[in-house]
Design a protein around this motif. Structure first.
Motif, PDB file in Angstrom:
ATOM      1  N   SER A 177       1.456  98.511  -0.115  1.00  0.00           N
ATOM      2  CA  SER A 177       2.249  97.410  -0.659  1.00  0.00           C
ATOM      3  C   SER A 177       1.422  96.126  -0.724  1.00  0.00           C
ATOM      4  CB  SER A 177       3.492  97.194   0.210  1.00  0.00           C
ATOM      5  OG  SER A 177       4.237  96.090  -0.240  1.00  0.00           O
ATOM      6  N   SER A 178       0.631  95.874   0.336  1.00  0.00           N
ATOM      7  CA  SER A 178      -0.229  94.691   0.353  1.00  0.00           C
ATOM      8  C   SER A 178      -1.289  94.763  -0.736  1.00  0.00           C
ATOM      9  CB  SER A 178      -0.898  94.553   1.720  1.00  0.00           C
ATOM     10  OG  SER A 178      -1.810  93.484   1.741  1.00  0.00           O
ATOM     11  N   CYS A 179      -1.836  95.959  -0.917  1.00  0.00           N
ATOM     12  CA  CYS A 179      -2.860  96.131  -1.951  1.00  0.00           C
ATOM     13  C   CYS A 179      -2.261  95.929  -3.342  1.00  0.00           C
ATOM     14  CB  CYS A 179      -3.476  97.525  -1.837  1.00  0.00           C
ATOM     15  SG  CYS A 179      -4.882  97.810  -2.930  1.00  0.00           S
ATOM     16  N   ALA A 180      -1.056  96.450  -3.543  1.00  0.00           N
ATOM     17  CA  ALA A 180      -0.396  96.282  -4.843  1.00  0.00           C
ATOM     18  C   ALA A 180      -0.116  94.804  -5.119  1.00  0.00           C
ATOM     19  CB  ALA A 180       0.904  97.083  -4.867  1.00  0.00           C
ATOM     20  N   LYS A 181       0.308  94.070  -4.093  1.00  0.00           N
ATOM     21  CA  LYS A 181       0.560  92.638  -4.277  1.00  0.00           C
ATOM     22  C   LYS A 181      -0.728  91.893  -4.621  1.00  0.00           C
ATOM     23  CE  LYS A 181       2.666  88.618  -2.054  1.00  0.00           C
ATOM     24  NZ  LYS A 181       1.578  87.722  -2.465  1.00  0.00           N
ATOM     25  N   SER A 182      -1.818  92.241  -3.924  1.00  0.00           N
ATOM     26  CA  SER A 182      -3.098  91.585  -4.210  1.00  0.00           C
ATOM     27  C   SER A 182      -3.562  91.874  -5.631  1.00  0.00           C
ATOM     28  CB  SER A 182      -4.160  92.063  -3.209  1.00  0.00           C
ATOM     29  OG  SER A 182      -3.814  91.671  -1.883  1.00  0.00           O
ATOM     30  N   THR A 228     -12.560  91.199  -3.168  1.00  0.00           N
ATOM     31  CA  THR A 228     -13.075  91.722  -1.897  1.00  0.00           C
ATOM     32  C   THR A 228     -11.941  92.297  -1.063  1.00  0.00           C
ATOM     33  OG1 THR A 228     -14.847  90.076  -1.896  1.00  0.00           O
ATOM     34  CG2 THR A 228     -14.334  91.138   0.195  1.00  0.00           C
ATOM     35  N   ALA A 229     -10.806  91.570  -1.020  1.00  0.00           N
ATOM     36  CA  ALA A 229      -9.664  92.035  -0.226  1.00  0.00           C
ATOM     37  C   ALA A 229      -9.117  93.354  -0.767  1.00  0.00           C
ATOM     38  CB  ALA A 229      -8.566  90.970  -0.221  1.00  0.00           C
ATOM     39  N   ILE A 230      -9.013  93.475  -2.074  1.00  0.00           N
ATOM     40  CA  ILE A 230      -8.501  94.704  -2.680  1.00  0.00           C
ATOM     41  C   ILE A 230      -9.427  95.874  -2.385  1.00  0.00           C
ATOM     42  CG2 ILE A 230      -8.072  95.851  -4.891  1.00  0.00           C
ATOM     43  CD1 ILE A 230      -7.088  93.100  -5.921  1.00  0.00           C
ATOM     44  N   MET A 231     -10.728  95.650  -2.525  1.00  0.00           N
ATOM     45  CA  MET A 231     -11.688  96.712  -2.243  1.00  0.00           C
ATOM     46  C   MET A 231     -11.608  97.137  -0.773  1.00  0.00           C
ATOM     47  SD  MET A 231     -15.844  96.690  -2.730  1.00  0.00           S
ATOM     48  CE  MET A 231     -16.032  95.406  -1.472  1.00  0.00           C
TER      49      MET A 231
END
Length: 229
Positions: free
Chosen positions: A45-50, A113-116
């Motif tokens: 969910s966090s990755c999708a938001k990012s 960077t955060a998504i990766m």
């Protein structure tokens, strides 16, 4: 506790050591699997938001870049027409959009960077979760086998109990008694042989007696004739 803190705790934990020390390994592994599943959902969910935020930044960056170029063009047009005052204002607007564009670029790089990193974390957690589920499956199988051995052991204990063995002993004694009675009631081989000889002798005596009667019957008329003379 935040999702990333829980993720670090889960990934850094030694599952085997925790299970070895646990009083109820099955319960612990269920809790661990549930925690991993919940953390994995939150990570995704966090990755999708990012990723959604990254797309919004793309759109905003494109709009800011367009404004930057428009004010730069206006500044050049004002300079061409000798309107230095308008050129100064246009350059100020351009610089503001340029500063905003630089800020957006930093945010975009941070999100990239955060998504990766989050994707890598998701992969690591999925691997950890797969291992936990496999251990859970093995623990369940061990529990089933242990339960089966326990039931088998209890059955064998019942079979080996003194009451059961006593009933078997009584049954065996009863069979042995019946076999003994049958053996006693049967004539011995010697007796069976003697009976045969006696029967043969009786048969022979009967034949001899019948032969004697026949001879006597034939002899009787001859004796009567002789006595008449």
């Amino acid at each position: 506790m935040g999702v990333f803190s829980r993720f670090k705790d889960i990934v850094s934990s030694n599952m085997n050591a925790l299970l070895d020390r646990a009083e109820d390994p099955e319960k612990l592994i269920r809790l661990m699997v549930r925690e991993m599943e919940e953390t994995l959902v939150e990570l995704k969910s966090s990755c999708a938001k990012s990723m959604a935020d990254r797309k919004n930044l793309d759109r905003e960056y494109a709009a800011v870049d367009a404004d930057l170029h428009r004010w730069n063009d206006r500044a050049e047009m004002a300079v061409e027409r000798g309107r230095d005052d308008l050129a100064r204002e246009a350059l100020q607007e351009r610089n503001a959009f340029q500063h905003r564009e630089e800020t957006l670029k930093e945010e975009m790089d941070y999100l990239d960077t955060a998504i990766m990193q989050t994707r890598e974390d998701i992969t690591r957690l999925e691997e950890k979760l797969a291992g936990a589920r496999e251990k859970q499956r093995l623990l369940v199988q061990r529990h089933v086998r242990a339960s089966e051995r326990t039931r088998t052991g209890r059955t064998l204990t019942k079979v080996d109990s003194s009451d059961v063995m006593l009933r078997f002993d009584k049954f065996e004694n009863h069979i042995e008694q019946l076999e003994a009675e049958a053996e006693l009631s049967a004539p011995s081989p010697q007796l069976r042989g003697a009976e045969g000889e006696f029967a043969q002798m009786e048969k022979e005596d009967s034949i001899e007696a019948e032969l004697a009667r026949m001879k006597a019957k034939r002899q009787q008329p001859a004796d009567e004739e002789n006595s008449g003379r």
